[in-house]
Design a protein around this motif. Structure first.
Motif, short mmCIF file in Angstrom:
data_model
loop_
_atom_site.label_atom_id
_atom_site.label_comp_id
_atom_site.label_asym_id
_atom_site.label_seq_id
_atom_site.Cartn_x
_atom_site.Cartn_y
_atom_site.Cartn_z
N ILE A 164 0.86 -1.19 0.00
CA ILE A 164 0.00 0.00 0.00
C ILE A 164 0.89 1.23 0.00
O ILE A 164 1.76 1.38 0.86
N GLN A 165 0.66 2.10 -0.97
CA GLN A 165 1.38 3.37 -1.04
C GLN A 165 0.36 4.49 -1.01
O GLN A 165 -0.57 4.51 -1.82
N ILE A 166 0.54 5.41 -0.08
CA ILE A 166 -0.37 6.56 0.06
C ILE A 166 0.30 7.78 -0.56
O ILE A 166 1.44 8.11 -0.23
N VAL A 167 -0.43 8.45 -1.47
CA VAL A 167 0.01 9.70 -2.06
C VAL A 167 -1.14 10.69 -1.91
O VAL A 167 -2.16 10.57 -2.59
N ASP A 168 -0.99 11.62 -0.98
CA ASP A 168 -2.05 12.57 -0.65
C ASP A 168 -3.34 11.83 -0.29
O ASP A 168 -3.36 11.09 0.67
N LYS A 169 -4.39 11.99 -1.10
CA LYS A 169 -5.67 11.34 -0.82
C LYS A 169 -5.92 10.15 -1.75
O LYS A 169 -7.06 9.77 -2.00
N THR A 170 -4.83 9.58 -2.24
CA THR A 170 -4.91 8.42 -3.14
C THR A 170 -4.08 7.30 -2.56
O THR A 170 -2.97 7.52 -2.10
N VAL A 213 -2.77 0.26 -4.23
CA VAL A 213 -2.65 -1.06 -3.59
C VAL A 213 -2.36 -2.07 -4.69
O VAL A 213 -3.05 -2.12 -5.70
N ARG A 214 -1.35 -2.87 -4.45
CA ARG A 214 -1.01 -3.95 -5.37
C ARG A 214 -1.02 -5.25 -4.57
O ARG A 214 -0.57 -5.28 -3.43
N ASN A 215 -1.55 -6.31 -5.19
CA ASN A 215 -1.47 -7.62 -4.56
C ASN A 215 -1.63 -8.72 -5.60
O ASN A 215 -1.92 -8.46 -6.76
N HIS A 216 -1.41 -9.91 -5.11
CA HIS A 216 -1.66 -11.09 -5.94
C HIS A 216 -2.97 -11.70 -5.44
O HIS A 216 -3.16 -11.87 -4.24
N LEU A 219 -4.19 -13.78 -10.44
CA LEU A 219 -4.08 -12.45 -11.02
C LEU A 219 -3.19 -11.54 -10.18
O LEU A 219 -3.16 -11.66 -8.95
N ASP A 220 -2.51 -10.64 -10.84
CA ASP A 220 -1.86 -9.53 -10.16
C ASP A 220 -2.77 -8.33 -10.34
O ASP A 220 -3.24 -8.06 -11.45
N ILE A 221 -3.03 -7.64 -9.23
CA ILE A 221 -4.06 -6.59 -9.23
C ILE A 221 -3.46 -5.25 -8.80
O ILE A 221 -2.63 -5.19 -7.89
N LEU A 222 -3.95 -4.20 -9.44
CA LEU A 222 -3.67 -2.83 -9.04
C LEU A 222 -5.00 -2.18 -8.68
O LEU A 222 -5.93 -2.19 -9.50
N TYR A 223 -5.11 -1.67 -7.46
CA TYR A 223 -6.31 -0.96 -7.01
C TYR A 223 -5.93 0.50 -6.76
O TYR A 223 -4.84 0.78 -6.25
N VAL A 224 -6.83 1.40 -7.07
CA VAL A 224 -6.66 2.81 -6.75
C VAL A 224 -7.83 3.21 -5.85
O VAL A 224 -8.99 3.13 -6.25
N TRP A 225 -7.49 3.59 -4.62
CA TRP A 225 -8.48 4.02 -3.63
C TRP A 225 -8.36 5.52 -3.45
O TRP A 225 -7.26 6.08 -3.50
N ARG A 238 -9.59 -0.39 -10.64
CA ARG A 238 -8.95 -1.70 -10.43
C ARG A 238 -8.55 -2.24 -11.78
O ARG A 238 -9.30 -2.10 -12.76
N GLN A 239 -7.34 -2.82 -11.87
CA GLN A 239 -6.90 -3.45 -13.10
C GLN A 239 -6.20 -4.75 -12.76
O GLN A 239 -5.37 -4.79 -11.86
N ALA A 240 -6.57 -5.80 -13.47
CA ALA A 240 -5.99 -7.12 -13.25
C ALA A 240 -5.20 -7.56 -14.48
O ALA A 240 -5.55 -7.23 -15.60
N VAL A 241 -4.14 -8.31 -14.22
CA VAL A 241 -3.40 -8.98 -15.28
C VAL A 241 -3.21 -10.43 -14.86
O VAL A 241 -3.11 -10.74 -13.66
N LYS A 242 -3.20 -11.34 -15.83
CA LYS A 242 -3.03 -12.75 -15.53
C LYS A 242 -1.63 -13.00 -14.98
O LYS A 242 -0.66 -12.43 -15.45
N ALA A 243 -1.56 -13.90 -14.00
CA ALA A 243 -0.28 -14.27 -13.39
C ALA A 243 -0.17 -15.78 -13.42
O ALA A 243 -1.12 -16.49 -13.73
N GLU A 244 1.01 -16.28 -13.09
CA GLU A 244 1.18 -17.73 -13.02
C GLU A 244 0.26 -18.28 -11.95
O GLU A 244 0.06 -17.67 -10.91
N LYS A 245 -0.30 -19.45 -12.21
CA LYS A 245 -1.18 -20.08 -11.23
C LYS A 245 -0.38 -20.49 -10.01
O LYS A 245 0.73 -20.96 -10.12
N LYS A 246 -0.99 -20.26 -8.85
CA LYS A 246 -0.39 -20.64 -7.58
C LYS A 246 -0.39 -22.15 -7.46
O LYS A 246 -1.35 -22.81 -7.80
N LYS A 247 0.71 -22.69 -6.97
CA LYS A 247 0.81 -24.16 -6.82
C LYS A 247 0.42 -24.60 -5.45
O LYS A 247 0.44 -23.94 -4.51
#
Length: 147
Positions: free
Chosen positions: A91-97, A100-103, A120-126, A138-147
């Protein structure tokens, strides 16, 4: 004496800013967890309380939902998450934004389809509003499947 007062004031101001940033990170983390649970349950009221009307929700396949479509798909189970596991969150906070990135690894059973899995790897903007942190994008991109 004035130097000591200025130094003390500066220290207090920096301490207050750092404390606010840590509080914002915790609050965004809590909002992210509420979103995860609401996406599983399909709770319309909670979903709507966590998003802005201007939401753009990008799927890994390229389709972009608006706020209404995002909520409707989850409530109707057209998009049905049985489980969602978020890992490696930052989580990175920049002013009022907040950025958030996660898998995301999830088990799905979308209406009319067989049970499946997504990785998926996800980018969220709050965005911070007077009513708390709300999801703007929110934007998702396909990632390698978790084993």
């Amino acid at each position: 004496m004035i130097k000591k007062l200025l130094l003390t004031f500066s220290f207090l101001a920096v301490s207050m800013l750092l404390a606010q940033k840590n509080n914002d990170q915790q609050t965004v983390d809590e909002a992210s967890e509420k979103l995860r649970l609401a996406m599983i349950s399909g709770d319309k009221t909670v979903l709507e309380s966590l998003i802005l009307p201007e939401l753009t929700y990008g799927h890994s396949g390229g389709h972009i939902d608006d706020a209404k479509e995002f909520v409707e798909k989850l409530v109707s189970k057209k998009s049905n998450f049985l489980t969602i596991e978020n890992t490696n969150q930052s989580i990175q906070i920049v002013d009022k934004t907040a950025i958030v990135r996660n898998h995301l690894f999830a088990q799905t059973h979308d209406f009319g389809k067989e049970q499946g899995e997504v990785s998926l790897d996800i980018l969220y903007v709050w965005q911070k509003t007077k009513n708390g942190w709300k999801l703007l994008a929110r934007q998702a991109v396909k990632a390698e499947k978790k084993k």
